[in-house]
Enzyme design. Structure first.
Site, PDB file in Angstrom:
ATOM      1  N   SER A 109     -10.748  16.817  -9.697  1.00 49.35           N
ATOM      2  CA  SER A 109      -9.764  15.779 -10.021  1.00 49.35           C
ATOM      3  C   SER A 109      -9.682  14.778  -8.863  1.00 49.35           C
ATOM      4  O   SER A 109     -10.708  14.161  -8.540  1.00 49.35           O
ATOM      5  CB  SER A 109      -8.419  16.447 -10.320  1.00 49.35           C
ATOM      6  N   ASP A 144      -9.448  18.346 -21.692  1.00 45.53           N
ATOM      7  CA  ASP A 144      -8.662  18.010 -20.506  1.00 45.53           C
ATOM      8  C   ASP A 144      -7.504  17.100 -20.925  1.00 45.53           C
ATOM      9  O   ASP A 144      -7.703  16.092 -21.602  1.00 45.53           O
ATOM     10  CB  ASP A 144      -9.572  17.303 -19.500  1.00 45.53           C
ATOM     11  N   HIS A 148      -7.716  20.994 -17.780  1.00 50.12           N
ATOM     12  CA  HIS A 148      -7.804  20.530 -16.384  1.00 50.12           C
ATOM     13  C   HIS A 148      -7.465  21.629 -15.375  1.00 50.12           C
ATOM     14  O   HIS A 148      -7.428  21.372 -14.181  1.00 50.12           O
ATOM     15  CB  HIS A 148      -6.847  19.343 -16.205  1.00 50.12           C
TER      16      HIS A 148
END
Lengths: 276, 276
Positions: free
Chosen positions: A145, A221, A253
């Site tokens: 991320s 996600d 995620h």
């Protein structure tokens, strides 16, 4: 450098350390996993940069990297995601300030005095790790991320320092996302010309990567609109960049996504660093 | 049964669920990992009982069981360690009350109304899991510390319900330890005659286990004096109990120890449940 904890793990040692950082002007905490092979000689290392709200601890405890690192004889370094502490600027939002350094050197107040995570990761901790741990000079870099953004931008701009590069669900195009525009303007100012150096999709298309890239992205996600993987996939294709972009069905995620593919990434780096 | 979360993990699903429990008189939360194979048919399952202060979540996030469970096609069930909530008795100590149910049915106040973790794990959740998930009726059981105590005492007293048995650093002899005497007297009263049914070393020597046992213990565990592994090792030897007792050099009591050997335990159970 102070030892905060050391635990035996998969025959090696998972340690947590603290040191006074010149780059960020305060104490920083980071974690290093040393595989069993490090007891007998120097080993390559993989940098894992973490995402928003994380410290050194999240991936260390939930990523499951140690088993794979032990198998391949790699160290893993888990830096924190920002400077921290009472004297350090912060913001009420989870995605700005402490826990959200975005791997840049801030030039604007109130962030400029401490938020220098680019220098911290690429120079200060890079040198400290080499001095304090039995590393052999081969480095790979990955992250998740915001940390995937960090890994890609750092790797693409410092190819001499890193021999392999991958990312998990990276913030792929921050100059076009609310995970990016807000932070880059706060840290670097409103002139968007300077932001491009911190956008993986722009950097990849302009510079390419010397080797092949591995990108994993969960197809379920919850942050796909903010991550903008399509920008990175498109840049890879336009650049004719060797690599693998995997859209993984059903994955979100979370660390369940990361731990599922951690073994693939560690092996990827181990194989490529072998040829550095 | 309410779904609190479900995340894709190693091709399967890591879920967290809540249900109204008759055994404990309140809502209980538990976690189940279903491997990819459960999408196409019924699978065996491994029960993992957690230690003091833990909920369903600690081993789920830090134990690394999912990878191994996916490989062997096993479900893993992670119960909580006690009833919880504002109407449930508690104690300021970390090792009594909420988070410290010790897998007994309390008979003394203030614990008796809710602290019935023995019935909860062996009967209520056992039946609920069979009804709600695609399990094939083969059960193994393991656990860590207080949960290792729970796994051993539950397995040894219910050999028809469990086909395989192991433990990580179990509280092995609670009738002789401050991790046991305090809690057994609080939950069951001062008459020590009733405590023996909750002491793995006593039960093992008296009853034995139908198969072979796997016990892992860290040699650098900070709680060795409280765990008393020597009592269990001695009971195994006196009983001529088939099994493996491993004193693992350098390992402590943490999840780094558990995750290191999680793969061995899952494989151990998978191999033995195959012959149930």
């Amino acid at each position: 450098m102070e030892i905060l904890s050391e635990n035996r793990s998969f025959g090696g040692v998972q340690g947590v350390y603290r040191h006074a950082s010149a780059a960020t002007g305060g104490d920083m905490t980071f974690a290093v996993y040393l595989p069993p092979q490090a007891a007998h000689g120097r080993v390559p290392c993989l940098w894992y940069l973490s995402g928003l709200t994380c410290t050194h601890e999240n991936a260390m405890t939930k990523g499951g990297f140690q088993e794979h690192a032990a198998r391949h004889g790699m160290a893993v370094i888990f830096p924190d995601t920002s400077p921290r502490g009472p004297g350090v600027a912060d913001d009420d939002a989870y995605d700005l300030g402490q826990g959200a350094g975005f791997y840049v050197n801030a030039t604007r107040d109130p962030w400029a005095p401490h938020f220098r995570m680019w220098d911290y990761v690429t120079e200060e901790l890079y040198a400290l790790a080499a001095a304090e741990f039995p590393l052999d000079g081969r480095h790979g870099i990955t992250g998740h991320s915001m940390g995937g953004h960090g890994a890609l931008t750092i790797g693409l701009r410092n190819p001499d320092n890193y021999g392999s590069l991958s990312a998990f669900a990276p913030i792929a195009n921050p100059t076009r996302s609310d995970w990016g525009r807000k932070q880059l303007s706060a840290y670097l100012g409103e002139d968007e010309a300077g932001w491009a150096m911190h956008d993986a999709s722009i950097l990849l298309e302009e510079r390419g990567w010397k080797g092949d890239l591995l990108i994993d992205q969960g197809a379920s996600d919850q942050f796909l609109d903010l991550l903008r993987p399509e920008a990175l996939a498109s840049a890879m294709a336009r650049r004719r960049q060797p690599g693998v972009f995997r859209m993984q069905p059903g994955y979100d995620h979370s660390y369940y996504f990361i731990s599922t593919f951690a073994g693939d990434h560690v092996r990827w780096h181990a194989e490529r660093l072998g040829d550095l």
